[in-house]
Motif scaffolding. Structure first.
Motif, PDB file in Angstrom:
ATOM      1  N   ARG A 180     -31.052  29.862   3.072  1.00 18.11           N
ATOM      2  CA  ARG A 180     -29.745  30.533   3.249  1.00 18.11           C
ATOM      3  C   ARG A 180     -28.712  29.909   2.320  1.00 18.11           C
ATOM      4  NH1 ARG A 180     -30.131  35.279   5.583  1.00 18.11           N
ATOM      5  NH2 ARG A 180     -31.067  35.290   7.631  1.00 18.11           N
ATOM      6  N   GLN A 181     -28.799  28.585   2.207  1.00 19.58           N
ATOM      7  CA  GLN A 181     -27.851  27.881   1.347  1.00 19.58           C
ATOM      8  C   GLN A 181     -28.199  28.077  -0.131  1.00 19.58           C
ATOM      9  OE1 GLN A 181     -27.553  24.018   2.978  1.00 19.58           O
ATOM     10  NE2 GLN A 181     -25.610  23.562   1.981  1.00 19.58           N
ATOM     11  N   MET A 200     -26.684  31.155  -1.962  1.00 17.65           N
ATOM     12  CA  MET A 200     -25.220  31.309  -2.100  1.00 17.65           C
ATOM     13  C   MET A 200     -24.775  31.117  -3.543  1.00 17.65           C
ATOM     14  SD  MET A 200     -23.897  29.217   1.211  1.00 17.65           S
ATOM     15  CE  MET A 200     -24.243  29.824   2.864  1.00 17.65           C
ATOM     16  N   PHE A 234     -33.193  36.904   1.824  1.00 19.24           N
ATOM     17  CA  PHE A 234     -31.954  36.147   2.049  1.00 19.24           C
ATOM     18  C   PHE A 234     -30.969  36.418   0.916  1.00 19.24           C
ATOM     19  CE2 PHE A 234     -33.486  32.523   5.063  1.00 19.24           C
ATOM     20  CZ  PHE A 234     -33.915  33.477   5.964  1.00 19.24           C
ATOM     21  N   GLU A 269     -27.374  38.146   1.480  1.00 20.21           N
ATOM     22  CA  GLU A 269     -26.182  37.362   1.152  1.00 20.21           C
ATOM     23  C   GLU A 269     -25.155  38.210   0.391  1.00 20.21           C
ATOM     24  OE1 GLU A 269     -23.577  34.009   0.474  1.00 20.21           O
ATOM     25  OE2 GLU A 269     -25.163  34.346   1.945  1.00 20.21           O
TER      26      GLU A 269
END
Length: 218
Positions: free
Chosen positions: A44-45, A48, A190, A194
């Protein structure tokens, strides 16, 4: 080593050449950043937008990377994806895809999965190679329609994952590629979540898998 399959009988036609991001370029640095954050295990990170970076450029670099990953994953199972095993391009019994690219083929045509995927990957590669759409030089601006082109590419790449999961997962298991496929797909999902790049309706064929991957990572 699954990639030894590449020298075998399988058609090299579908296995597109890897799209390289020029070393020393800013995009290359971004790709290295992406690989480093992926290593941290927190996907998830990892997806970004890095601080201070251009969104278009981040999406461009990752789109090229997903093209390469899917190309490689599909390359390992092409001998099981044939005119006779997959006469239509499907993702389970409820989803069938017909090909159109809007330029050469305007009216959607029904074709076998290997043919569809060959059209699709060739089309994506042509977009990625187009310097006016995916500029590789620093400072060359992205076109105004970049986001809509990227969304179409990602929407279509998703269909290759969907076909592999629905029609060829047993082959993936036999090749012991499922961890590789799952990690690649999870990263892809993801990423598109995002930045809201693929419509939920388009993701329906793998809805349950997407829910499962997401819930493990909350």
């Amino acid at each position: 080593n699954t990639f030894s399959l590449l020298s075998g009988s399988r058609s090299s036609k579908t296995f597109k050449p890897k799209k390289n991001i020029p070393e020393g370029s800013h995009q290359y640095e971004l790709l290295k950043h992406a690989e480093a954050t992926l290593g941290s295990g927190n996907l998830r990170q990892a997806v970004m937008l890095p601080e201070g970076e251009d969104l278009n450029e981040w999406i461009a670099v990752n789109t090229v990377d997903f093209f390469n990953q899917i190309n490689m994953l599909y390359g390992t199972i092409t001998e099981f994806c044939t005119e006779s095993s997959c006469p239509v391009m499907s993702a389970g019994p409820r989803y069938e895809y017909h090909w159109a690219d809007g330029t050469n083929i305007k009216k959607p045509i029904k074709c076998s999965a290997p043919k569809y995927i060959d059209y699709l990957m060739t089309w994506v590669q042509d977009q990625l190679d187009d310097e006016t759409l995916f500029p590789s030089k620093i400072g060359v601006p992205f076109p105004k329609n970049f986001m809509s082109v990227a969304k179409t590419i990602l929407k279509r790449l998703f269909r290759v994952y969907a076909h592999i999961y629905h029609q060829h997962f047993d082959s993936v298991m036999r090749l012991q590629e499922e961890a590789h496929l799952n990690t690649s797909f999870k990263h892809f999902i993801f990423f598109v979540q995002e930045f809201n790049l693929i419509d939920r309706r388009e993701l329906a064929p793998l809805h349950e898998l997407i829910e499962k991957l997401g819930s493990k990572d909350r």
